[in-house]
Design an enzyme around this catalytic site. Structure first.
Site, PDB file in Angstrom:
ATOM      1  N   TYR A  35     -12.926  -1.297  11.293  1.00  0.00           N
ATOM      2  CA  TYR A  35     -11.538  -0.854  11.146  1.00  0.00           C
ATOM      3  C   TYR A  35     -10.756  -1.119  12.429  1.00  0.00           C
ATOM      4  CZ  TYR A  35      -7.586   2.364  10.592  1.00  0.00           C
ATOM      5  OH  TYR A  35      -6.323   2.920  10.530  1.00  0.00           O
ATOM      6  N   GLY A  82       0.810  -1.213   0.000  1.00  0.00           N
ATOM      7  CA  GLY A  82       0.000   0.000   0.000  1.00  0.00           C
ATOM      8  C   GLY A  82       0.838   1.254   0.000  1.00  0.00           C
ATOM      9  N   SER A  83       1.752   1.370  -0.982  1.00  0.00           N
ATOM     10  CA  SER A  83       2.742   2.449  -0.926  1.00  0.00           C
ATOM     11  C   SER A  83       2.708   3.396  -2.114  1.00  0.00           C
ATOM     12  CB  SER A  83       4.147   1.858  -0.778  1.00  0.00           C
ATOM     13  OG  SER A  83       4.363   0.792  -1.672  1.00  0.00           O
ATOM     14  N   SER A  93      -2.828   1.379  14.125  1.00  0.00           N
ATOM     15  CA  SER A  93      -3.504   2.639  14.458  1.00  0.00           C
ATOM     16  C   SER A  93      -3.910   2.643  15.915  1.00  0.00           C
ATOM     17  CB  SER A  93      -4.740   2.800  13.577  1.00  0.00           C
ATOM     18  OG  SER A  93      -5.608   3.797  14.067  1.00  0.00           O
ATOM     19  N   GLY A 138       0.251   8.350   0.574  1.00  0.00           N
ATOM     20  CA  GLY A 138       0.093   8.415   2.019  1.00  0.00           C
ATOM     21  C   GLY A 138       1.278   7.907   2.819  1.00  0.00           C
TER      22      GLY A 138
END
Length: 263
Positions: free
Chosen positions: A154, A14-15, A141, A18
């Protein structure tokens, strides 16, 4: 400080934007070879181009795959080969009432936010253990510790990632392999910025004003602003380096002081 990453090879899921993109850029700046990843081929190639422009001479490549699809992850891993550093960053998020989150939504969140890390680590961690060195890093997170009522799916997947990393760290005993988690706080990533801009348009207010309002709404935040992706990336690069050898099985905070617990 020399982080001793020159010559190492890293994969960041996922690069293309962000936090993941910021981590890829920071690793390249430290001399690592980086493989970037995204779901869309065009965005992967664009990320490669931008990274090369920012770090001339750096070795960067990319692989496109949907990590929610186990077969695509297998093909990605076949192309990727072994790495010294695995950064499990890919993730999806949205605000949704619990009663409206369908089984399909739950499966997607589990596949992307949790099972992607399972599938990547299952293939890439054993060679690290065989070599006796390597780094696995999960970007989680604060929502995995303090699960928000409007993002239960999430938060649950991020809590699962914390447990996964903790368990995997126990398999590294006696080696120079570490598995750690970054507990990020509210970060001004591309996804968050897009969501805020969409809400601002709907409400007819300036996006900057809404950004400031949302930041101030996190009353426990000591930072009192959104975290920048580069601030997460700096911690990630340290944890990816040989210098972080005594940090293993840890959930390291870069949350801006949002979490109020001692540990």
């Amino acid at each position: 400080m020399d982080l001793q990453l020159t010559g190492s090879r890293a994969f960041v899921s996922g690069s293309t934007q962000g936090i993941g993109y910021a981590i890829a850029a920071a690793l390249l700046a430290e001399g690592a070879e980086v493989v970037v990843h995204g779901r869309d081929e065009g965005r992967v190639r664009d990320a490669e181009s931008r990274l090369r422009a920012a770090a001339p001479g750096a070795v960067v490549s990319g692989i496109a795959a949907d990590v929610a699809d186990a077969d695509q992850v297998d093909r990605l891993l076949d192309r990727l080969g072994d790495v010294d550093v695995l950064v499990n960053n890919v993730g999806v998020f949205e605000v949704a009432p619990f009663g409206e989150i369908t089984d399909a939504d739950w499966h997607r969140y589990l596949d992307v936010n949790l099972m992607s890390g399972v599938r990547l680590a299952r293939r890439l961690l054993p060679p690290m253990l065989a070599r006796g060195r390597g780094r696995v890093l999960f970007v989680s997170s604060e929502s995995g510790v303090d699960v928000p009522a409007d993002m239960v799916h999430y938060g649950v997947t991020k809590a699962g990632a914390l447990a996964l990393a903790n368990g995997l760290a126990k398999t590294t005993r006696g080696t120079a392999v570490t598995v750690n988690t970054i507990l990020g706080g509210p970060t001004w990533s591309d996804g968050v910025a897009g969501t805020v801009e969409q809400i601002a348009r709907a409400q007819g207010v300036p996006a900057g004003d809404l950004k400031d309002t949302l930041a101030a709404a996190r009353t426990t935040s000591l930072l009192q602003r959104f975290i920048e992706p580069e601030e997460i990336a700096r911690l990630a690069v340290y944890l990816a380096s040989p210098l972080s050898s005594a940090t293993n099985g840890a959930a390291v905070r870069a949350d801006g002081g949002v979490l109020t617990t001692l540990l």
